[in-house]
Design a protein around this motif. Sequence first.
Motif, PDB file in Angstrom:
ATOM      1  N   PRO A  77      61.702  25.229  40.750  1.00 27.29           N
ATOM      2  CA  PRO A  77      60.579  25.426  39.101  1.00 27.29           C
ATOM      3  C   PRO A  77      59.191  25.249  39.587  1.00 27.29           C
ATOM      4  N   GLY A  78      58.606  24.595  40.956  1.00 32.10           N
ATOM      5  CA  GLY A  78      57.326  24.316  40.715  1.00 32.10           C
ATOM      6  C   GLY A  78      56.182  25.717  41.027  1.00 32.10           C
ATOM      7  N   CYS A  79      57.952  26.822  41.970  1.00 33.23           N
ATOM      8  CA  CYS A  79      57.184  28.380  42.423  1.00 33.23           C
ATOM      9  C   CYS A  79      56.824  28.888  40.453  1.00 33.23           C
ATOM     10  N   PHE A  80      57.726  28.126  40.117  1.00 33.97           N
ATOM     11  CA  PHE A  80      57.552  28.931  38.863  1.00 33.97           C
ATOM     12  C   PHE A  80      56.456  28.756  37.962  1.00 33.97           C
ATOM     13  N   LEU A  81      55.819  27.116  37.615  1.00 35.07           N
ATOM     14  CA  LEU A  81      55.232  26.723  37.285  1.00 35.07           C
ATOM     15  C   LEU A  81      53.647  27.745  37.596  1.00 35.07           C
ATOM     16  N   GLY A  82      53.440  27.460  39.181  1.00 34.14           N
ATOM     17  CA  GLY A  82      52.785  27.560  40.267  1.00 34.14           C
ATOM     18  C   GLY A  82      52.000  28.948  39.806  1.00 34.14           C
ATOM     19  N   GLY A  83      53.156  30.092  39.707  1.00 36.32           N
ATOM     20  CA  GLY A  83      53.134  31.560  39.495  1.00 36.32           C
ATOM     21  C   GLY A  83      52.443  31.906  38.276  1.00 36.32           C
ATOM     22  N   ALA A  84      52.750  30.847  37.343  1.00 33.42           N
ATOM     23  CA  ALA A  84      52.165  31.432  36.141  1.00 33.42           C
ATOM     24  C   ALA A  84      51.299  31.293  35.571  1.00 33.42           C
ATOM     25  N   ALA A  85      50.686  29.452  36.429  1.00 35.10           N
ATOM     26  CA  ALA A  85      49.356  29.464  36.338  1.00 35.10           C
ATOM     27  C   ALA A  85      47.901  30.478  36.838  1.00 35.10           C
ATOM     28  N   PHE A  86      48.583  30.677  37.888  1.00 37.37           N
ATOM     29  CA  PHE A  86      48.092  31.556  39.141  1.00 37.37           C
ATOM     30  C   PHE A  86      47.615  32.669  38.037  1.00 37.37           C
ATOM     31  N   CYS A  87      48.873  33.489  37.867  1.00 44.25           N
ATOM     32  CA  CYS A  87      48.362  34.147  36.894  1.00 44.25           C
ATOM     33  C   CYS A  87      48.193  34.414  35.932  1.00 44.25           C
ATOM     34  N   LEU A  88      47.852  33.704  35.163  1.00 42.02           N
ATOM     35  CA  LEU A  88      47.110  33.366  33.663  1.00 42.02           C
ATOM     36  C   LEU A  88      45.538  33.071  34.263  1.00 42.02           C
ATOM     37  N   PHE A  89      45.300  32.751  35.104  1.00 42.04           N
ATOM     38  CA  PHE A  89      43.874  32.633  35.952  1.00 42.04           C
ATOM     39  C   PHE A  89      43.399  33.591  36.334  1.00 42.04           C
ATOM     40  N   CYS A  90      44.366  34.181  37.052  1.00 41.69           N
ATOM     41  CA  CYS A  90      43.979  35.526  37.950  1.00 41.69           C
ATOM     42  C   CYS A  90      43.754  37.293  36.354  1.00 41.69           C
ATOM     43  N   ASP A  91      44.662  36.701  35.585  1.00 44.42           N
ATOM     44  CA  ASP A  91      44.407  37.883  34.600  1.00 44.42           C
ATOM     45  C   ASP A  91      42.888  37.220  33.551  1.00 44.42           C
ATOM     46  N   ARG A  92      42.941  36.309  33.109  1.00 41.82           N
ATOM     47  CA  ARG A  92      42.230  35.855  31.925  1.00 41.82           C
ATOM     48  C   ARG A  92      40.577  36.426  33.515  1.00 41.82           C
ATOM     49  N   ILE A  93      40.753  36.570  34.307  1.00 43.58           N
ATOM     50  CA  ILE A  93      39.227  37.212  35.379  1.00 43.58           C
ATOM     51  C   ILE A  93      39.711  38.464  35.148  1.00 43.58           C
ATOM     52  N   ALA A  94      40.381  38.547  35.184  1.00 44.85           N
ATOM     53  CA  ALA A  94      40.293  40.044  35.599  1.00 44.85           C
ATOM     54  C   ALA A  94      40.324  40.957  34.026  1.00 44.85           C
ATOM     55  N   ARG A  95      40.529  40.291  32.755  1.00 41.17           N
ATOM     56  CA  ARG A  95      39.981  40.964  31.366  1.00 41.17           C
ATOM     57  C   ARG A  95      38.947  40.869  30.891  1.00 41.17           C
ATOM     58  N   THR A  96      38.259  39.585  31.238  1.00 48.35           N
ATOM     59  CA  THR A  96      37.086  38.843  30.729  1.00 48.35           C
ATOM     60  C   THR A  96      35.773  38.905  31.986  1.00 48.35           C
ATOM     61  N   MET A  97      36.099  39.071  33.224  1.00 42.58           N
ATOM     62  CA  MET A  97      34.689  39.131  34.081  1.00 42.58           C
ATOM     63  C   MET A  97      33.963  39.745  34.178  1.00 42.58           C
ATOM     64  N   PHE A  98      34.471  41.376  34.331  1.00 41.18           N
ATOM     65  CA  PHE A  98      33.484  42.196  34.045  1.00 41.18           C
ATOM     66  C   PHE A  98      33.278  43.075  32.298  1.00 41.18           C
ATOM     67  N   ALA A  99      33.874  42.445  31.342  1.00 37.70           N
ATOM     68  CA  ALA A  99      34.195  43.243  30.402  1.00 37.70           C
ATOM     69  C   ALA A  99      32.818  43.780  29.907  1.00 37.70           C
ATOM     70  N   PRO A 100      33.600  44.802  29.224  1.00 35.75           N
ATOM     71  CA  PRO A 100      34.926  45.511  28.343  1.00 35.75           C
ATOM     72  C   PRO A 100      35.569  45.755  29.402  1.00 35.75           C
ATOM     73  N   THR A 101      35.254  46.475  31.167  1.00 35.59           N
ATOM     74  CA  THR A 101      35.472  46.621  31.942  1.00 35.59           C
ATOM     75  C   THR A 101      36.408  45.976  32.153  1.00 35.59           C
ATOM     76  N   GLU A 102      38.139  46.435  32.637  1.00 39.36           N
ATOM     77  CA  GLU A 102      38.856  45.529  32.828  1.00 39.36           C
ATOM     78  C   GLU A 102      39.879  45.741  34.366  1.00 39.36           C
ATOM     79  N   VAL A 103      39.665  44.407  34.837  1.00 39.92           N
ATOM     80  CA  VAL A 103      39.908  44.826  36.449  1.00 39.92           C
ATOM     81  C   VAL A 103      41.424  44.965  37.235  1.00 39.92           C
ATOM     82  N   SER A 104      41.914  45.643  37.877  1.00 38.32           N
ATOM     83  CA  SER A 104      43.526  45.614  37.978  1.00 38.32           C
ATOM     84  C   SER A 104      43.356  43.890  38.146  1.00 38.32           C
TER      85      SER A 104
END
Length: 338
Positions: free
Chosen positions: A284-311
Amino acid sequence: MRRGRAAAAFLLLAAAVCILGVWNVCSGSVAVSPADGVKALTGKGADETVRRIIWDLRLPRAAAAVILGGALSVSGFLLQTFFANPIASPFVLGISSGAELAVSILMIAFLERGLAVSSLSMILGAFVGAMAAMALVLLLSGRVKNMSALVICGVMIGYICSAVTDFMVTFADDADIVNLRSWSMGSFSGISWENVRVMAAVVLPALCMAFLLSKPMSVYRLGEVYAETAGVNIRRFRAELILLSSVLSACVVAFAGPVSFVGIAVPHLVKRLLKSTEPAAVIPGCFLGGAAFCLFCDRIARTMFAPTEVSISSVTAVFGAPVVVLIMAGRKRWEREA
């Protein structure tokens, strides 16, 4: 003391998921305040444009990051347990690349005939590819006793599958190339509520079954001989680990494409946070950790270089690769803790 630490760690991980989820939903090219976000979620006094942005775009994407990020992290932990190797993961062993190749073949076959590819078809195709890659790894594991060499073989399998996928993308029709390129780079974009329902229907039961294997996993970590004397059916147990890890990684590839380093880095970070390697706590810790990690990385991928989205894979590699370097640098210590 251990229970108190574990409870505090789970509260921290759950709070991180909630905070990062709100951050993802409220941030973007159109900024949304938390108050407007609550209005959009409740449907009371919300602007129609804001409501559609949150409900149709950002909320399903955040839900996908939670479900798929957690699935990929748990899949990595299952493979690390199976191979008794601290850097085993779907991405490193070529399982994600095998699933990617199978889905690419499926997408090209369907799109060339003007047919739509259903979510279930993509999951099944990814599962077949993941199982084929896993079969190759298992075949090699019978011949290569050194785990480091096995990991290298897995990496080579991944490169071969990725190369074949690149050839297919290069010679595919124009419309196919656009779809394949955006998907093969790894992204949570374009996720719909229908996709979320399908991935939840696949991932959540698999996670429950993985959790039910916690006790035999704890025994298996002490060695196959000891596990057999404790009453564990080794053949069935290993088959269950393979199937569950393949289902979880296949679901991720089917909806988000290949996502790197989550399956390696997060399980080790969670074990360090929990100060425990017990599967009943780590899963269960891995599930929560993976969820938090991907939410954080997706936020960066989506907005860091907006309007370009990084993979998403590019961002997860930036934060996950240093963890892998630390694992290899202190390998003996990591192996003792695993």
